[in-house]
Scaffold this active site. Structure first.
Site, PDB file in Angstrom:
ATOM      1  N   HIS A 174       0.836  -1.194   0.000  1.00 42.77           N
ATOM      2  CA  HIS A 174       0.000   0.000   0.000  1.00 42.77           C
ATOM      3  C   HIS A 174       0.864   1.235   0.000  1.00 42.77           C
ATOM      4  O   HIS A 174       1.923   1.237   0.619  1.00 42.77           O
ATOM      5  CB  HIS A 174      -0.933   0.025   1.230  1.00 42.77           C
ATOM      6  CG  HIS A 174      -2.089   0.940   1.040  1.00 42.77           C
ATOM      7  ND1 HIS A 174      -2.015   2.282   1.305  1.00 42.77           N
ATOM      8  CD2 HIS A 174      -3.344   0.708   0.585  1.00 42.77           C
ATOM      9  CE1 HIS A 174      -3.180   2.840   1.022  1.00 42.77           C
ATOM     10  NE2 HIS A 174      -4.001   1.908   0.577  1.00 42.77           N
TER      11      HIS A 174
ATOM     12  N   ASP B 271      -7.982  -5.281  -0.023  1.00 44.20           N
ATOM     13  CA  ASP B 271      -8.509  -5.915  -1.231  1.00 44.20           C
ATOM     14  C   ASP B 271      -8.190  -7.393  -1.331  1.00 44.20           C
ATOM     15  O   ASP B 271      -8.860  -8.129  -2.046  1.00 44.20           O
ATOM     16  CB  ASP B 271      -7.993  -5.189  -2.479  1.00 44.20           C
ATOM     17  CG  ASP B 271      -8.705  -3.875  -2.665  1.00 44.20           C
ATOM     18  OD1 ASP B 271      -9.833  -3.768  -2.162  1.00 44.20           O
ATOM     19  OD2 ASP B 271      -8.153  -2.970  -3.295  1.00 44.20           O
TER      20      ASP B 271
HETATM   21  N1  CMC Z   1       4.270  -7.464  -4.959  1.00 44.96           N
HETATM   22  C1  CMC Z   1       5.634  -7.481  -5.074  1.00 44.96           C
HETATM   23  N2  CMC Z   1       6.413  -6.417  -4.817  1.00 44.96           N
HETATM   24  C2  CMC Z   1       5.811  -5.274  -4.449  1.00 44.96           C
HETATM   25  C3  CMC Z   1       4.402  -5.176  -4.328  1.00 44.96           C
HETATM   26  C4  CMC Z   1       3.634  -6.336  -4.589  1.00 44.96           C
HETATM   27  N3  CMC Z   1       2.299  -6.308  -4.476  1.00 44.96           N
HETATM   28  N4  CMC Z   1       4.063  -3.913  -3.950  1.00 44.96           N
HETATM   29  C5  CMC Z   1       5.225  -3.246  -3.861  1.00 44.96           C
HETATM   30  N5  CMC Z   1       6.278  -4.060  -4.144  1.00 44.96           N
HETATM   31  C6  CMC Z   1       7.710  -3.715  -4.083  1.00 44.96           C
HETATM   32  C7  CMC Z   1       8.131  -2.871  -5.276  1.00 44.96           C
HETATM   33  O1  CMC Z   1       8.582  -3.664  -6.342  1.00 44.96           O
HETATM   34  C8  CMC Z   1       9.227  -2.044  -4.657  1.00 44.96           C
HETATM   35  O2  CMC Z   1      10.379  -2.856  -4.548  1.00 44.96           O
HETATM   36  P1  CMC Z   1      11.873  -2.211  -4.703  1.00 44.96           P
HETATM   37  O3  CMC Z   1      11.986  -1.251  -3.560  1.00 44.96           O
HETATM   38  O4  CMC Z   1      12.779  -3.390  -4.632  1.00 44.96           O
HETATM   39  O5  CMC Z   1      11.885  -1.526  -6.047  1.00 44.96           O
HETATM   40  C9  CMC Z   1       8.735  -1.758  -3.240  1.00 44.96           C
HETATM   41  O6  CMC Z   1       7.894  -2.888  -2.935  1.00 44.96           O
HETATM   42  C10 CMC Z   1       7.947  -0.463  -3.094  1.00 44.96           C
HETATM   43  O7  CMC Z   1       6.879  -0.486  -4.015  1.00 44.96           O
HETATM   44  P2  CMC Z   1       6.354   0.795  -4.812  1.00 44.96           P
HETATM   45  O8  CMC Z   1       5.763   0.371  -6.108  1.00 44.96           O
HETATM   46  O9  CMC Z   1       7.422   1.848  -4.860  1.00 44.96           O
HETATM   47  O10 CMC Z   1       5.232   1.328  -3.843  1.00 44.96           O
HETATM   48  P3  CMC Z   1       3.987   2.210  -4.233  1.00 44.96           P
HETATM   49  O11 CMC Z   1       3.608   2.932  -2.999  1.00 44.96           O
HETATM   50  O12 CMC Z   1       4.224   3.036  -5.444  1.00 44.96           O
HETATM   51  O13 CMC Z   1       2.890   1.108  -4.636  1.00 44.96           O
HETATM   52  C11 CMC Z   1       0.930  -0.203  -4.639  1.00 44.96           C
HETATM   53  C12 CMC Z   1       1.772   0.822  -3.871  1.00 44.96           C
HETATM   54  C13 CMC Z   1      -0.370  -0.441  -3.882  1.00 44.96           C
HETATM   55  C14 CMC Z   1       0.577   0.356  -6.041  1.00 44.96           C
HETATM   56  C15 CMC Z   1       1.747  -1.520  -4.776  1.00 44.96           C
HETATM   57  O14 CMC Z   1       2.060  -2.031  -3.492  1.00 44.96           O
HETATM   58  C16 CMC Z   1       1.024  -2.573  -5.617  1.00 44.96           C
HETATM   59  O15 CMC Z   1       1.125  -2.536  -6.848  1.00 44.96           O
HETATM   60  N6  CMC Z   1       0.269  -3.522  -4.952  1.00 44.96           N
HETATM   61  C17 CMC Z   1      -0.510  -4.480  -5.668  1.00 44.96           C
HETATM   62  C18 CMC Z   1      -1.820  -3.821  -6.098  1.00 44.96           C
HETATM   63  C19 CMC Z   1      -2.771  -3.645  -4.920  1.00 44.96           C
HETATM   64  O16 CMC Z   1      -2.983  -4.567  -4.136  1.00 44.96           O
HETATM   65  N7  CMC Z   1      -3.394  -2.434  -4.853  1.00 44.96           N
HETATM   66  C20 CMC Z   1      -4.434  -2.159  -3.870  1.00 44.96           C
HETATM   67  C21 CMC Z   1      -4.063  -1.115  -2.867  1.00 44.96           C
HETATM   68  S1  CMC Z   1      -5.240  -1.107  -1.506  1.00 44.96           S
HETATM   69  C22 CMC Z   1      -6.688  -0.510  -2.169  1.00 44.96           C
HETATM   70  C23 CMC Z   1      -6.722   0.952  -2.283  1.00 44.96           C
HETATM   71  O17 CMC Z   1      -6.622   1.658  -1.239  1.00 44.96           O
HETATM   72  O18 CMC Z   1      -6.886   1.432  -3.413  1.00 44.96           O
END
Ligand code: CMC
Length: 428
Positions: free
Chosen positions: A305, A363
């Protein structure tokens, strides 16, 4: 509010900026004077940007706190209900008994949609994604309620808010009925909000269904947990669209579109699709390895998240609800749920996920719960949209009721400098 100053020195020029304090959360630096210095701030993804002032919802991502109007989400989910939460988010205080009864009556009396709206559905393919239909039909409500489109009139705004909250379950259930070729079921005034939604989804003219109270309670809790989440992508979209003076129905339609993406509300459907793709507990290791591989774009859907770097407090409640529902429908042995539980366990212990503080989010469990209730995966995000409508409407109304400006971000331009146009024969 501004008791401290921040000083920025660029070359020989120093400027002071007010530091503003809220009731909770980090202080913010009011950088508006920066534009007069011919500088913009640069913050892709809004990692360090407070886009507005709001009194509705507070999140502390490090502690895993979520408050609606000051009340902890866990307490609201356990002791309140979605109608009370709607009243709270919209009006700022919990309703007294009479106010609550009147609010429920008003919502109930606005749950039918104009008869012309049913004809819209015929224009869609039966296999259209229900979110695509939602974007169209909710936006089109503005073609029906001309009488309450004056956004400067508080009574018009209140009326649009009621219409949106009341009609959303009806429009959502109609999407499902249309997709399976069954007749639309009209709403029932004798039923609660969640019960009525299940009725419109699963009853038919030939057979009444009595929704299981455990499932009704679980759905009501899902609505409560998804009701608001401060300035997330879809709420920010609603605010931005609203800042142009657009009417509330199209602003909410814009919010629905933003919610659909798999990084936001589309994650619940994506999480269930992922469980189906994994297919068997023995395959989990392979998918965990893929999620950890920086060269692979695969992510564990329902994990991680932007704000919560501790357990999502909604996921805590959702997990309990999920187990209640699995017990109620006898689905603990369902292979998909077995994969989900095993995946959760492995990911929570894996160094990669622990280090990055990637916990299951709301989710992950809501998808499994909705599936156990009998809701098809392509309706999961629709249910999120239905529940989030109150948050969108509350934020839109808060913005329009206070002084606000057109939302218009700027950019760091990296394209070509000015150059002369060349006619087609002069181009090399
Ligand atoms: N699986 C594997 N690796 C992950 C995941 C995941 N679900 N989420 C983040 N990471 C890793 C990412 O690769 C990165 O690694 P590194 O530091 O080695 O490059 C690190 O964790 C930080 O991730 P980020 O993409 O910089 O973080 P963000 O804040 O931009 O992304 C997110 C947040 C929710 C988009 C992401 O965690 C994700 O894509 N999750 C899966 C989709 C999901 O479940 N979304 C629902 C969110 S809850 C509902 C809502 O409130 O809308």
């Amino acid at each position: 509010m501004a008791d401290k100053k921040a000083k920025l020195t660029i070359g020989e020029i120093s400027t002071e900026f007010d530091i503003l304090s809220g009731t909770l959360g980090p202080n913010v630096i009011d950088i508006a004077p920066l534009s007069k210095m011919n500088y913009f701030t640069y913050d892709p993804g809004f990692m360090a940007t407070a886009a507005c002032e709001s009194k509705i919802t507070f999140i502390d991502g490090d502690k895993g706190t979520l408050l609606y109007r000051g009340y902890p989400i866990g307490q609201l989910a356990a002791e309140s209900n979605f109608m009370e939460v709607c009243y709270l988010l919209l009006k700022g205080e919990l309703p007294k008994n009479e106010e609550y009864q009147e609010f429920c009556r008003t919502i109930t009396r606005h749950s039918m949609v104009h008869e012309q709206i049913r004809y819209f559905y015929n224009g869609f393919r039966r296999d259209a994604h229900p979110m695509a239909i939602m974007v169209g039909v909710v936006g089109a409500l503005s073609a029906f309620y001309h009488d309450t489109l004056d956004i400067k009139n508080p009574e018009h705004r209140a009326s649009s808010a009621i219409r949106l909250i009341a009609k959303m379950p009806t429009i959502a259930a109609m999407c499902y009925k249309y997709s399976i070729g069954q007749p639309f079921m009209p709403p029932q005034n004798s039923m609660s909000y969640a019960e009525n939604f299940l009725h419109m989804m699963f009853a038919t003219p030939t057979e009444e269904t009595v929704p299981n109270p455990i499932l009704v309670r679980a759905l009501d809790r899902i609505f409560t947990l998804h009701a608001d989440h401060e300035q997330n992508a879809s709420t920010s979209t609603v605010r931005l669209a609203g800042s142009t003076g657009a009417n509330p129905f199209v602003c909410i339609s814009a919010g629905i579109a933003a919610l659909w993406g798999p990084a936001h509300g589309g994650a619940n459907e994506a999480a269930l699709n992922m469980l189906q793709e994994i297919g068997d507990v023995s395959q989990i290791g392979k998918y965990i390895a893929r999620a950890k591989d920086p060269k692979d774009t695969f992510r564990l859907m329902g994990f991680g998240h932007r704000v919560y770097k501790n357990y999502d407090p909604r996921a805590k409640v959702m997990r309990e609800t999920c187990h209640e529902v699995l017990d109620a429908v006898g689905a603990h042995d369902n292979p998909l749920f077995k994969i989900a539980m095993a995946l959760e366990k492995i990911a929570l212990e894996d160094e990669y996920f622990v280090q990055r503080k990637l916990y299951p989010n709301v989710d992950f469990y809501s998808g499994i719960t909705l599936s156990a209730i009998g809701i098809p995966p392509n309706m999961f995000t629709v249910i999120f949209a239905l529940a989030r409508t109150i948050g969108w409407v509350a934020h839109w109304n808060e913005m329009i009721s206070s002084p606000y400006r057109l939302g218009r971000p700027r950019q760091l331009y990296t394209g070509s400098p000015e150059r002369a146009f060349l006619s087609i024969n002069e181009r090399k």
